[in-house]
Design a protein around this motif. Structure first.
Motif: not given
Length: 356
Positions: A129, A140-141, A143, A150-152, A155, A173, A176, A178
């Motif tokens: 990440c 995963c996301v 930009d 890692n999305k968690e 955020v 959000l 970003m 997914n």
């Protein structure tokens, strides 16, 4: 051996030079009370003038040149080592090569950066990440500049307002996207190495090859797959996409600069589409529409909504008086429309009520 013994001392000792080219010598000493280690050096060295450049040690301890040999704790068959003094280097009166102590310390003031293996650096950027440096794990996301997270972790940093300066372009959000990464068959999740690949060509997601993420569906495909199979739809889910929907992942400086310009253009377009707000909190074009609508209907007949010019008209009770009623009398039911010129004073409060 006691130092106060009156018997003549007959000891056999060995003398070894620290230089390997000088062989070990054996001496039988019967030293007198006045013989010192300095006298012993003069008898061993070919050039007595260089005696100050040498010194004796016994079992790692330096022996004083002026000390008498008869009083030294030298056992029989002991080995004396004759060392040559090192010139320069500091500590012995020589030069250190530095003009001052500060100059010497400045040599170590700045820590030299550790050399980083470029392969390890590349792998870390693609397998971990970009924010938490932990191994990538779903979901995963990315930009809009192609960084993988890692999305968690992203955020949590966004909610806690702890994003580094390099990621301040992520405001919510909507910034970003997914992504769908394809696992390599037979690889266990979380083993720490390369885990993802292109679902079409099988190329590993490790930085050796260029990869793109599609905005619509989020599938991650290699540049080789998109080049060989020319199509306007995703090769996995067949969802249509445009050229601007392809976001390069971990691109070069030039590629990131293009993505940054595209991001600024999108934000400018969104800003231009937003309607301007009036001072009273209402949208300006809505106010104009209401005024135009009111003037088209011909409202403004004295009911307090709007006149023919579209401007607001103040409500008056006299305008709504019945046909046979006196307007002033009707208005007096709601307001005190009649004003008296009589000024009340302290002395006139006792006058009859009719006067008031």
């Amino acid at each position: 051996m006691p130092s106060n013994s009156l018997e003549p001392l007959q000891r056999q000792i060995f003398v070894q030079f620290s230089e390997a080219q000088i062989p070990l010598q054996t001496l039988a000493l019967s030293p007198t009370t006045s013989q010192t280690f300095h006298h012993l050096k003069l008898s061993l060295l070919p050039n007595p003038a260089q005696s100050s450049n040498f010194y004796f040690t016994l079992n790692g301890r330096t022996l004083d040149d002026s000390a008498p040999i008869s009083r030294a704790p030298i056992a029989n068959f002991s080995t004396l080592i004759l060392h040559g003094k090192l010139r320069g280097g500091g500590g012995d009166g020589g030069a250190t090569g530095a003009e001052s102590r500060d100059c010497y310390l400045n040599m170590y003031a700045e820590k030299k950066p550790d050399k980083v293996d470029p392969n390890e650096q590349r792998l870390s950027k693609w397998l971990n990440c970009a924010l938490s440096y932990e191994p990538l794990r779903e979901p995963c996301v990315i930009d809009k500049l192609g960084n993988v997270f890692n999305k968690e972790a992203l955020v949590e940093a966004l909610l806690g307002k702890k994003l580094p300066k390099a990621f301040r372009h992520i405001r919510g959000l909507k910034d970003m996207m997914n992504i769908e990464l394809s696992w390599i068959p037979g690889i266990e999740k979380g083993h720490g190495g390369t885990q993802f690949q292109c679902p079409i060509t099988g190329l590993e997601f490790n930085g050796k090859y260029k990869f793109f993420a599609l905005r619509g569906c989020g599938h991650v495909l290699s540049a080789k797959a998109l080049k060989e199979v020319k199509s306007s739809s995703c090769l996995v889910c067949h969802e249509e996409f445009e050229e601007s929907d392809r976001i390069v992942i971990n691109g070069s400086e030039e590629e990131v600069a293009v993505l940054r310009e595209r991001l600024e253009e999108e934000r400018m377009k969104i800003k231009e589409k937003k309607p301007k707000k009036a001072k009273n909190g209402q949208v300006g074009d809505q106010i104009v529409g209401v005024k135009q609508k009111a003037s088209a209907k011909g409202e403004g007949n004295g009911n307090g909504k709007a006149d023919s010019n579209g401007s607001a008209k103040r409500f008056k009770a006299a305008d709504l008086a019945p046909a046979n009623a006196n307007k002033e009398v009707y208005a007096s039911l709601f307001t005190s429309s009649r004003k008296s010129n009589f000024k009340e004073t302290f002395s006139c409060r006792s006058l009859p009520l009719g006067r008031n």
